[in-house]
Design a protein around this motif. Structure first.
Motif: not given
Length: 309
Positions: A12-20
């Protein structure tokens, strides 16, 4: 179960970072550590290890996505129309492929409304993504492929081939490959258990030309193309003008709306189904032996209908 919980949090953290990053943000390790309640070392490890394969870089202690790699919403009306058409084509395939395509296109399109409608009957092979990936890798790396194939009698047998292209003709998926230097076409859904070998091969650059000039899956590799001349009445002519057949050459556009044209093929089955589909609005002028095949097929059909009735 604790391991799975930690894994889910990391994902989840990696997904949020990539989205940002994809949205154009410049990210600070310290700020991200505070947001996710983890150490700065953990966030730095995310960038250095978990996200190392993505096109990101650090500048002035901020992480950014490289220019040209971000997925951005389109601002062009022309691009929107193209995306609408692509979306409807993928809907015709259905299954997981359609779902994944819709999610991907929604990242680019500005709205969900689509005024385009298509009706294409294309086989759904989205349940074969793993096999497709293996075969694509074999094609890209030019390595021979071992797989199991079910023949027309549904008898499975092992085969080693040189995979060249995954193709779609008339809605059906095939794998074009070489077996003992002979060009073969394998119905894709009858292929299973593909395994890449270490044996490499070289390809013939003429294949792309052969595919571009083919009318159907019946095309032949080592057969000299021959010309078929046809006559279309006004009802059929307009359709062959709107969507010409590969290698189509117009001989005469007549004032009454009829048309004489020719195409080059390598196998009679490239043209026979087309002529039969358009009967009585299309017929073969030459060669005579193609005329005879169609005549014999029609006579056989007529006789079988009489016997049936």
């Amino acid at each position: 179960m604790a391991y799975k919980h930690n894994y889910d949090k990391i994902l989840k953290r990696l997904t949020v970072i990539l989205s940002k990053l994809n949205d154009g943000a410049a990210l600070s390790v310290k700020e991200l550590a505070e947001e996710f309640n983890v150490s700065t070392r953990t966030i730095q490890r995310d960038f250095n290890n978990n996200l190392a394969s993505f096109p990101i870089y650090q500048e002035n202690k901020k992480w950014k996505m490289q220019d040209g790699f971000r997925v951005e919403k389109t601002k062009s009306l022309e691009d929107e129309i193209v995306l609408d058409i692509i979306e409807k084509i993928t809907e015709s395939i259905g299954g997981t492929f359609s779902t994944k395509a819709h999610k991907l296109l929604s990242k680019i399109k500005n709205e969900d409304f689509n005024p385009i409608y298509t009706k294409l009957n294309i086989e759904d092979i989205s349940d074969r993504f793993s096999d497709i990936q293996t075969i694509e890798t074999a094609i890209r790396e030019k390595k021979e492929l071992k797989c199991t194939y079910n023949d027309e009698k549904h008898t499975p047998y092992s085969v080693t081939i040189q995979a060249l292209k995954i193709v779609n003709f008339e809605g059906f998926w095939y794998l074009v490959a070489l077996k003992n230097s002979i060009l073969k076409k394998y119905y894709f859904k009858n292929i299973s258990q593909p395994v890449i070998t270490d044996i490499t091969f070289t390809t013939d650059t003429k294949l792309d030309t052969l595919l571009n000039e083919s009318v159907s899956i019946w095309f032949q590799k080592d057969t000299e193309p021959f010309e078929v001349k046809l006559f279309a009445n006004k009802h059929a002519a307009k359709f062959f003008k709107r969507r010409p057949l590969p290698t189509q050459r117009i001989i005469a556009n007549n004032v009454d709306g009829t048309m004489e044209f020719s195409i080059k093929i390598t196998h009679e089955m490239e043209i026979l189904p087309i002529v039969k589909y358009w009967i009585p609005h299309l017929f073969v002028v030459e060669p005579a032996w193609i005329q005879e095949i169609i005549g014999d097929d029609l006579a056989s059909y007529s006789q079988k209908m009489k016997d049936f009735l």
